[in-house]
Design a protein around this motif. Sequence first.
Motif, PDB file in Angstrom:
ATOM      1  N   TYR A 254       0.832  -1.200   0.000  1.00  0.00           N
ATOM      2  CA  TYR A 254       0.000   0.000   0.000  1.00  0.00           C
ATOM      3  C   TYR A 254       0.871   1.257   0.000  1.00  0.00           C
TER       4      TYR A 254
ATOM      5  N   TYR B 277       0.221   5.210   1.335  1.00  0.00           N
ATOM      6  CA  TYR B 277      -0.616   6.190   2.002  1.00  0.00           C
ATOM      7  C   TYR B 277       0.064   7.554   1.914  1.00  0.00           C
TER       8      TYR B 277
ATOM      9  N   LEU C 207      -5.275   6.573   1.753  1.00  0.00           N
ATOM     10  CA  LEU C 207      -4.811   5.535   0.829  1.00  0.00           C
ATOM     11  C   LEU C 207      -4.829   6.061  -0.597  1.00  0.00           C
TER      12      LEU C 207
ATOM     13  N   GLN D  79     -14.611  10.488   7.062  1.00  0.00           N
ATOM     14  CA  GLN D  79     -13.723   9.496   7.634  1.00  0.00           C
ATOM     15  C   GLN D  79     -14.498   8.326   8.209  1.00  0.00           C
TER      16      GLN D  79
ATOM     17  N   ARG E 177     -13.888  -2.464   1.045  1.00  0.00           N
ATOM     18  CA  ARG E 177     -12.551  -2.247   0.516  1.00  0.00           C
ATOM     19  C   ARG E 177     -11.513  -2.959   1.355  1.00  0.00           C
TER      20      ARG E 177
ATOM     21  N   ALA F 148      -8.499  -2.553   2.394  1.00  0.00           N
ATOM     22  CA  ALA F 148      -7.349  -1.814   2.912  1.00  0.00           C
ATOM     23  C   ALA F 148      -7.833  -1.090   4.156  1.00  0.00           C
ATOM     24  N   LEU F 149      -6.941  -0.862   5.087  1.00  0.00           N
ATOM     25  CA  LEU F 149      -7.316  -0.191   6.315  1.00  0.00           C
ATOM     26  C   LEU F 149      -7.648   1.270   6.067  1.00  0.00           C
ATOM     27  N   THR F 150      -8.656   1.759   6.789  1.00  0.00           N
ATOM     28  CA  THR F 150      -9.005   3.174   6.785  1.00  0.00           C
ATOM     29  C   THR F 150      -8.612   3.749   8.132  1.00  0.00           C
ATOM     30  N   PHE F 151      -7.800   4.776   8.115  1.00  0.00           N
ATOM     31  CA  PHE F 151      -7.274   5.364   9.343  1.00  0.00           C
ATOM     32  C   PHE F 151      -8.076   6.574   9.785  1.00  0.00           C
ATOM     33  N   GLY F 152      -8.130   6.753  11.098  1.00  0.00           N
ATOM     34  CA  GLY F 152      -8.732   7.949  11.659  1.00  0.00           C
ATOM     35  C   GLY F 152      -7.753   9.095  11.661  1.00  0.00           C
TER      36      GLY F 152
END
Lengths: 111, 113
Positions: free
Chosen positions: A33, A35, A45, B2, B98, B100-104
């Motif tokens: 990935y 970011y 992302l 978010q 999705r 993939a990780l979603t970040f805060g």
Amino acid sequence: EADIYQTPRYLVIGTGKKITLECSQTMGHDKMYWYQQDPGMELHLIHYSYGVNSTEKGDLSSESTVSRIRTEHFPLTLESARPSHTSQYLCASSEVAGELFFGEGSRLTVL
Amino acid sequence: SQQGEEDPQALSIQEGENATMNCSYKTSINNLQWYRQNSGRGLVHLILIRSNEREKHSGRLRVTLDTSKKSSSLLITASRAADTASYFCATDLGDTGRRALTFGSGTRLQVQP
């Protein structure tokens, strides 16, 4: 210690230049990935890959491109850098499901 | 908008005190993870809690997950100056979304010696 490496750590470059940010991992992970993170802000992302010859765009629209010719290598390229591209770029990899291993990041400044 | 948002945005405490950070998210998740980031560095994984778990411990870290409220908390007990960093929660939608990780947006923790 994660075995994922990013180069360069810092890059200051003029507008219009082509740049490539390198990312390599030695863990044999299929998923990788990219970011983008502005200082003190959240991560967005911009690209991901599930394996060789597989690349997808992420949530944040980016003018950068990526390639995945080898499992261990996932470089990011900007054909013509602009000041709006100034940011930190973080590369990560993971196994099928689980934690992400991050590199130390590449901090890009475009003048 | 978010998927994950941390609260508070910034926290300053004295060494020895406990630090609590909260994370809220919007959609169903497969797991939730917490990461730490020292200034100018990459992120380091701290702990993962699956959607069917309610609490998890790792050393001085305690994480809780309430899927009915779509929220999680990270507690650092007996904090040290070396705990000064930004802490991010990240959600994994698994096969439902999705991959993939979603970040805060992160909580910036300052521990005063």
